[in-house]
Design an enzyme around this catalytic site. Structure first.
Site, PDB file in Angstrom:
ATOM      1  N   GLU A 184      26.908   2.566 -19.297  1.00 33.51           N
ATOM      2  CA  GLU A 184      25.858   1.850 -18.547  1.00 33.51           C
ATOM      3  C   GLU A 184      25.115   2.745 -17.573  1.00 33.51           C
ATOM      4  O   GLU A 184      24.820   2.332 -16.444  1.00 33.51           O
ATOM      5  CB  GLU A 184      26.477   0.668 -17.794  1.00 33.51           C
ATOM      6  CG  GLU A 184      27.055  -0.402 -18.691  1.00 33.51           C
ATOM      7  CD  GLU A 184      27.343  -1.700 -17.938  1.00 33.51           C
ATOM      8  OE1 GLU A 184      27.679  -1.636 -16.749  1.00 33.51           O
ATOM      9  OE2 GLU A 184      27.237  -2.766 -18.571  1.00 33.51           O
ATOM     10  N   GLU A 253      29.440  -5.138 -25.185  1.00 30.91           N
ATOM     11  CA  GLU A 253      30.241  -5.982 -24.287  1.00 30.91           C
ATOM     12  C   GLU A 253      29.678  -7.387 -24.247  1.00 30.91           C
ATOM     13  O   GLU A 253      28.657  -7.630 -23.602  1.00 30.91           O
ATOM     14  CB  GLU A 253      30.249  -5.421 -22.851  1.00 30.91           C
ATOM     15  CG  GLU A 253      31.033  -4.144 -22.709  1.00 30.91           C
ATOM     16  CD  GLU A 253      31.028  -3.598 -21.276  1.00 30.91           C
ATOM     17  OE1 GLU A 253      30.865  -4.380 -20.324  1.00 30.91           O
ATOM     18  OE2 GLU A 253      31.175  -2.376 -21.124  1.00 30.91           O
TER      19      GLU A 253
HETATM   20  C1  GAL Z   1      30.210  -3.732 -17.379  1.00 32.75           C
HETATM   21  C2  GAL Z   1      31.051  -2.480 -17.531  1.00 32.75           C
HETATM   22  C3  GAL Z   1      32.485  -2.811 -17.886  1.00 32.75           C
HETATM   23  C4  GAL Z   1      32.995  -3.877 -16.972  1.00 32.75           C
HETATM   24  C5  GAL Z   1      32.095  -5.084 -17.054  1.00 32.75           C
HETATM   25  C6  GAL Z   1      32.495  -6.221 -16.154  1.00 32.75           C
HETATM   26  O1  GAL Z   1      29.105  -3.492 -16.620  1.00 32.75           O
HETATM   27  O2  GAL Z   1      30.507  -1.641 -18.504  1.00 32.75           O
HETATM   28  O3  GAL Z   1      33.256  -1.661 -17.793  1.00 32.75           O
HETATM   29  O4  GAL Z   1      33.029  -3.380 -15.694  1.00 32.75           O
HETATM   30  O5  GAL Z   1      30.819  -4.739 -16.638  1.00 32.75           O
HETATM   31  O6  GAL Z   1      33.756  -6.631 -16.461  1.00 32.75           O
END
Ligand code: GAL
Length: 828
Positions: A184, A253
């Site tokens: 990110e 994600e």
């Molecule tokens: C994203 C990040 C993950 C985790 C998630 C929230 O921004 O890439 O590693 O932190 O948010 O759980």
């Protein structure tokens, strides 16, 4: 003849040699449409499981359940600070055995996605960076900086080489089909100026130079160079378009819920909304989707980041913290995965056309010569829709997607859950005699060396950031001596100490006497501790114990956030209207890392200090107290938790294994929970559908079975704030009541996950109202006795299946327009 024989043998040996040296490599490539594996475009359903957040013994079961849940791949980050806690000293033992984890994935026949980072965020301590890295002279993290880049390259290369050595990349015949560099960076790139862009380019070329033979991805990085694929993270990614036409639409994600912080409520995301987000993504051309998290697990030891992230990292994921099925989420997604897999070919090769019906209702049609599959999506958050497609009318509930593999029959709708709901319950430890009374012994942490005598390891004439202590303990003593003369202008009856602290905990001691404590809340990094003090003429010992709760893991230049007691630290004297301030910040400060009990390993079964534990006069609500007891491992195979109700804050160990930080006295906010069932419609965020208001943010702590012996186990607590251990108990977690739900003509399947169904509390086929636990008969239902039918089919069994239909339950007196369902509640 002989000649012929010889040449035949030669040919034979030639082939034997070739085939024994040959490993079947998997070719992974991509185009704008999809990831292609061995020449075949694929849709890939993946799920995150972070290996250190469970134990090696749990891995096979977690991965097996993931496969049964319809996943193709398992994703994990790689945790640099866990593997290289000291520079060039590596640890890949126990639950850090990354190779074993990837091989377990491979053994189950799944692909792996390796997100090396090595900055990972992940609510993990310091985002995965080792603290020594931040303490290297001249280093600047996540930007063009030689010291940093050389270390990042060193670790990334080490991981890649380890994988290559074991032939774990798909290009070598292994399971790893994708690898990630950075994490990110696009969210923070702006604050690094031109250097940010240069750094991204360097990351990509460094990664590519490692020649892994499978694609590299960068998530949330719109500036990603063409040689890597940029991917999306979020609760929804259907609107995402990659920055390069040759990159497929990938979602690294999909947040299945959210993480929890101390003082935070329990997050939850409905199965309907999660399924909606996935179906919508595939409706609109998505190809790879990863659940973050599929199994969240536990932040054992000091691995939680934040600061203020709880020890539980359950995440409301499809597999709960302990690895059990989180129903209906797990089952509802499994059905979706099966439907998506069944139309993989048309999704990845078909022509795409779409129809807009207005009001956010749309149809997407994928077609090849042989097949035609449809998605009907309704993105309206409140209005149900009825559309007419090729002469047939279809109802699409608000905020849902229907999938019709043949464009005729709705096989799946994201808002219609045809799978069971399980309510987990905690059960007393049946290995102990009732009532369970654990017998405790105790020991007081020796504070005198620091609080009274100010003894330390190093001194400096300024206040240090706690990070310089290399993060080997949560605790750092800041100690100084103040010589006061009664003629000093500050001398007055109203003196106080003012400590500017940063987001963690401070306990203050004056001349060995406890003065008070203060701490901040999640997301607040600075606060002031101020309290009246009594000083004496002459020498006064000031000792401040700072305790961290995990280092920050996210944000632009998050490593610059000061930690500990950066000051100023002042003594304030008030004489009438006059205020005089004595700044102690550049005094001589002496520092000591850790606590004596930790240094002496009181939590270790083999400690030498066993004779010092006392068994009489057990103190309660006494700060800085060690407690010890023994317990029998609960019988059976169900996951084990320890209920720490009554305790304050500290650490807990079972047979020397650190369960993580505990803090049951930190209650979740009282506002924001609703008694109403959660409405899955409309965009989810982590403030929606929360529960557990006003209750301890985390009361139960996971004790993996592998931490325990079959017979007697040792349990040690370090209680920092003061608490009462008399209510502490070990329990098991298992499904209590289980509800089945199936719409007309679907099968209602119900399982007690290894237990037997003992009774049926509710059963009705009609327009049943309410949710699991509070079902009520609606205005119409089928005429046969539903409870007896379900009892006959299910009681005494581990699982059962019944069709929700009039042929089983009899005709209903419901109007034709009513959407009928079979709702059942059983006791496990
Ligand atoms: C994203 C990040 C993950 C985790 C998630 C929230 O921004 O890439 O590693 O932190 O948010 O759980």
């Amino acid at each position: 003849m002989m000649q012929n024989m010889n040449s035949l043998l030669l040919v034979f040996f030639f082939f034997v040699t070739i085939f024994t040296n040959f490993t079947f490599s998997t070719n992974v490539s991509h185009d704008g449409r999809a990831i292609t594996i061995n020449g075949q475009r694929r849709i890939i359903l993946s799920g995150s499981i972070h290996y250190p957040r469970s134990t090696t013994e749990m891995w096979p079961d977690l991965i097996k359940k993931s496969k049964e849940g319809g996943l193709d791949a398992i994703e994990t980050y790689v945790f640099w600070n866990a593997h290289e806690p000291l520079r060039r000293q590596y640890d890949f033992s126990g639950n850090l055995d990354l190779i074993r984890f990837i091989k377990t994935v491979q053994d189950e026949g799944l692909y792996a996605v390796l997100r090396i980072g090595p900055y990972v965020c992940a609510e993990w301590n310091f985002g995965g960076f080792p603290m020594w890295l931040d303490n290297l002279p001249g280093v600047e993290l996540r930007t063009v900086n030689d010291v940093y880049m050389s270390e990042m390259k060193n670790f990334t290369t080490l991981i890649v080489d380890m994988m290559k050595e074991e032939k774990l990349f798909a290009s070598q015949g292994g399971p790893i089909i994708l690898a990630q560099i950075e994490n990110e960076y696009g969210n923070v790139i702006a604050s690094y100026g031109d250097a940010g862009k240069a750094y991204v380019n360097w990351c990509a070329s460094m990664a590519n130079s490692l020649d892994i033979g499978v694609p590299w991805i960068m998530c949330q990085e719109n500036d990603a160079p063409e040689s890597v694929i940029n991917t999306c993270n979020g609760w929804y990614c259907d609107q995402f378009t990659p920055n390069n036409p040759n990159s497929p639409k990938m979602w690294t994600e999909n947040w299945t819920g959210w993480f929890k912080n101390w003082g935070g409520k329990d997050p939850s995301r409905t199965a309907e909304d999660l399924a909606y987000s996935v179906a919508r993504f595939y409706q609109l051309g998505g190809t790879f989707q990863n659940y973050y998290m599929y199994h969240g697990g536990t932040n054992f030891g000091r691995t939680a980041g934040g600061p203020y992230i709880t020890t539980s990292y359950d995440y409301d994921a499809p597999l709960n913290e302990y690895g059990s099925l989180n129903q209906p989420k797990y089952g509802h997604l499994k059905q979706l995965h099966d439907v998506l897999h069944s139309i993989e070919n048309v999704l990845t090769y078909g022509n795409i056309s779409s129809m807009d019906f207005g009001n956010s209702v749309s149809a997407t049609i994928y077609s090849t010569n042989d097949q035609k599959s449809c998605f009907f999506g309704n993105a309206n958050s409140s209005l149900d829709a009825t559309i007419n497609y090729q002469g047939v009318s279809y109802d699409i509930p608000a905020w849902s997607v229907s999938i019709l593999p043949d464009c005729k029959n709705v096989l799946y709708n994201t808002a219609k859950v045809n799978t069971q709901t399980s309510k987990m319950i905690k059960v007393a430890n049946e290995a102990e005699n009732e009532p369970i009374v654990l017998k405790w012994s105790w020991m007081q942490e020796n504070l005198d060396e620091n609080a009274l005598l100010g003894k330390g390891q190093v001194s400096a004439s300024h206040l240090l950031d706690q990070k310089v202590a290399n993060d080997v303990s949560d605790y750092l003593w800041y100690m100084t001596r103040l010589d006061l003369d009664e003629n000093d202008p500050i001398w007055s009856k109203n003196m106080s100490i003012r400590v500017n602290a940063t987001g963690q905990i401070v306990h203050a001691y004056i001349n060995g006497e406890y003065l008070g404590s203060e701490w901040a809340t999640y997301g607040i990094y600075n606060y002031v501790f101020e309290k009246e003090i009594k000083l004496k003429p002459g020498k006064n010992q000031i000792a401040l114990l700072s305790a961290t709760l995990g280092y920050q893991n996210y944000g632009a230049r998050f490593e610059m956030t000061e930690t500990g007691l950066p000051g100023p630290i002042q003594i304030i004297g008030k004489n009438g209207d006059e205020t005089i301030i004595k700044d102690l910040s550049s005094h001589k400060w002496t520092y000591k890392v850790g606590l004596e009990g930790l240094d002496n390993k009181l939590f270790d079964v083999n400690t030498n200090y066993s004779s010092k534990w006392l068994s009489d006069n057990l103190p309660v609500n006494k700060m800085m107290t060690w407690y010890k007891t023994t317990f029998k491992a609960p019988l059976g195979e169900d996951p084990v938790v320890v209920d720490l109700i009554g305790l304050g804050k500290g650490f807990a160990w079972v047979n020397g294994n650190n369960l993580g930080r505990y803090w049951p006295s930190f209650l979740a906010d009282v506002d924001g929970c609703s008694a109403e069932p959660c409405d899955y419609r409309g965009s989810y965020d982590n403030n929606k559908c929360v529960s557990n208001c006003g209750q301890p943010s985390q009361r139960w702590y996971h004790v993996p079975r592998s931490f325990m012996n079959k017979d007697v186990n040792e349990f040690v607590l370090f209680e920092e704030f003061g608490g009462n251990p008399s209510l502490v108990s070990f329990q098991t977690v298992r499904p209590g009541s289980v509800c089945g739900n199936a719409y007309e003509n679907k099968d209602m399947e119900i399982s007690c996950q290894g237990k037997t169904i003992s009774d049926v509390k509710f059963a009705s086929f009609g327009d049943v109202q309410g949710i699991c636990g509070s079902f009520e008969k609606g205005t119409c239902e089928a005429k046969n006795d539903a409870i007896s039918i379900v009892k006959n089919a299910c009681v005494g069994k581990e699982s059962c299946s019944i069709q929700a239909s009039a042929s089983v339950f009899g005709a209903t007196n419901c109007e034709a327009s009513v959407s009928k369902r079979l709702a059942v509640e059983v006791v496990c």
